[in-house]
Design an enzyme around this catalytic site. Structure first.
Site, mmCIF file in Angstrom:
data_model
loop_
_atom_site.group_PDB
_atom_site.id
_atom_site.type_symbol
_atom_site.label_atom_id
_atom_site.label_comp_id
_atom_site.label_asym_id
_atom_site.label_seq_id
_atom_site.Cartn_x
_atom_site.Cartn_y
_atom_site.Cartn_z
ATOM 1 N N LYS A 61 -1.625 6.541 1.499
ATOM 2 C CA LYS A 61 -0.374 7.048 0.927
ATOM 3 C C LYS A 61 0.838 6.660 1.783
ATOM 4 O O LYS A 61 1.663 7.511 2.150
ATOM 5 C CB LYS A 61 -0.432 8.564 0.736
ATOM 6 C CG LYS A 61 -1.523 9.034 -0.222
ATOM 7 C CD LYS A 61 -1.477 10.540 -0.406
ATOM 8 C CE LYS A 61 -2.514 11.027 -1.403
ATOM 9 N NZ LYS A 61 -3.897 10.932 -0.882
ATOM 10 N N LEU A 62 0.975 5.385 2.068
ATOM 11 C CA LEU A 62 2.062 4.899 2.915
ATOM 12 C C LEU A 62 3.421 5.188 2.287
ATOM 13 O O LEU A 62 3.614 4.978 1.089
ATOM 14 C CB LEU A 62 1.896 3.396 3.157
ATOM 15 C CG LEU A 62 0.584 2.979 3.834
ATOM 16 C CD1 LEU A 62 0.483 1.460 3.894
ATOM 17 C CD2 LEU A 62 0.477 3.592 5.224
ATOM 18 N N HIS A 63 4.355 5.666 3.111
ATOM 19 C CA HIS A 63 5.676 6.048 2.609
ATOM 20 C C HIS A 63 6.668 5.940 3.760
ATOM 21 O O HIS A 63 6.732 6.812 4.624
ATOM 22 C CB HIS A 63 5.628 7.479 2.066
ATOM 23 C CG HIS A 63 6.861 7.900 1.346
ATOM 24 N ND1 HIS A 63 6.941 9.083 0.645
ATOM 25 C CD2 HIS A 63 8.063 7.313 1.190
ATOM 26 C CE1 HIS A 63 8.151 9.200 0.110
ATOM 27 N NE2 HIS A 63 8.850 8.136 0.438
ATOM 28 N N THR A 68 8.560 -1.355 7.305
ATOM 29 C CA THR A 68 7.482 -0.651 8.004
ATOM 30 C C THR A 68 6.214 -0.609 7.171
ATOM 31 O O THR A 68 5.108 -0.819 7.679
ATOM 32 C CB THR A 68 7.927 0.780 8.366
ATOM 33 O OG1 THR A 68 9.036 0.702 9.266
ATOM 34 C CG2 THR A 68 6.803 1.560 9.022
ATOM 35 N N ARG A 175 -12.854 17.888 -11.165
ATOM 36 C CA ARG A 175 -13.844 18.927 -10.960
ATOM 37 C C ARG A 175 -14.787 18.969 -12.160
ATOM 38 O O ARG A 175 -14.330 18.916 -13.304
ATOM 39 C CB ARG A 175 -13.179 20.303 -10.797
ATOM 40 C CG ARG A 175 -12.307 20.436 -9.543
ATOM 41 C CD ARG A 175 -13.170 20.454 -8.295
ATOM 42 N NE ARG A 175 -12.395 20.635 -7.073
ATOM 43 C CZ ARG A 175 -11.928 19.654 -6.314
ATOM 44 N NH1 ARG A 175 -12.135 18.387 -6.678
ATOM 45 N NH2 ARG A 175 -11.265 19.911 -5.203
ATOM 46 N N GLY A 204 -14.626 14.339 -4.378
ATOM 47 C CA GLY A 204 -14.982 14.648 -2.999
ATOM 48 C C GLY A 204 -15.874 15.854 -2.878
ATOM 49 O O GLY A 204 -17.096 15.745 -2.878
#
Length: 224
Positions: A61-63, A68, A175, A204
């Site tokens: 989740k690069l931000h 950069t 779910r 998960g």
């Protein structure tokens, strides 16, 4: 994609993560490694999990500013991830630069609205409209930026799929019908997400915290 299930290996111990991946690899299509895992185990951890032989999804989740994020994408190029996430909220220029810096075989997908957020959260954050509206807006921006796809909840994926026919759609926060929601506010079942157009189903805790992870993975796989 024969099996759209990507198991979220959000475990603190590397040996436990690898062991779980080995156990269920016959019933999932890939492995998702999140920020917690990457900060704890870095490139070495990714290499160890990759030895299991399944595609790797780096959910970082690069931000940040475009330069950069592009630099970060170049740094993980050597890991050859199948999928990497960035935040659509970083803007079009950031998304364009991230895609340009990614490896040829890496899909770059943008997170729209986290599945832990709902309409009330949108209001407190000063975002006009609902979580659904915001997800649609950011998905359109990601498409304009030339990304491969987006991350959204199962509630939005059907509408976004209609607007982006060849998009790649990652749906987390899933779910089983009898499962507990936990911190997920906009969850749907894996089958519902798949039917609505999801390309990847991120699952998960319903597997990793099950008494029998193999049986849990097999049961979810059987519903698809």
């Amino acid at each position: 994609m024969s099996n759209p299930i990507y198991l979220a290996l959000d475990l603190p111990r590397l040996d436990a993560a690898v062991a779980l991946a080995q156990k269920v690899k016959g019933h999932v299509g890939g492995l998702k490694l999140g920020l917690e895992f990457f900060c704890a185990h870095g490139h070495h951890g990714v290499h160890e999990v990759a030895k299991v032989g399944l595609p790797i999804f780096l959910d970082l989740k690069l931000h940040d500013i475009p330069n950069t994020v592009a630099g970060a994408m170049q740094s993980i190029h050597v890991l050859e991830p199948a999928i990497v996430t960035i935040h659509a909220g970083g803007g079009r220029a950031m998304m364009e630069d991230a895609k340009a810096a990614a490896g040829e075989h890496t899909k770059v997908v943008a997170v729209t609205v986290l599945t832990s957020l709902d309409d009330a959260d949108m209001s407190t954050m000063g975002v006009g409209g609902s979580a659904y509206d915001q997800a649609i807006r950011l998905a359109d921006l990601a498409q304009e930026a030339g990304l491969d796809g987006i991350v959204c909840s199962g509630h939005e994926v059907g509408a976004i799929h209609k607007r982006w026919k060849n998009g790649f759609f990652v749906v987390p926060g899933l779910r089983p019908a009898e499962g507990k929601l936990g911190d997920q506010k906009r969850a749907v079942t894996p089958r519902a997400a798949r039917d609505a157009g999801a390309s990847v189903l991120v699952i998960g805790r319903p597997i990793s915290r099950a008494e029998d992870p193999v049986a849990a993975a097999r049961a979810i796989e059987a519903t698809l």
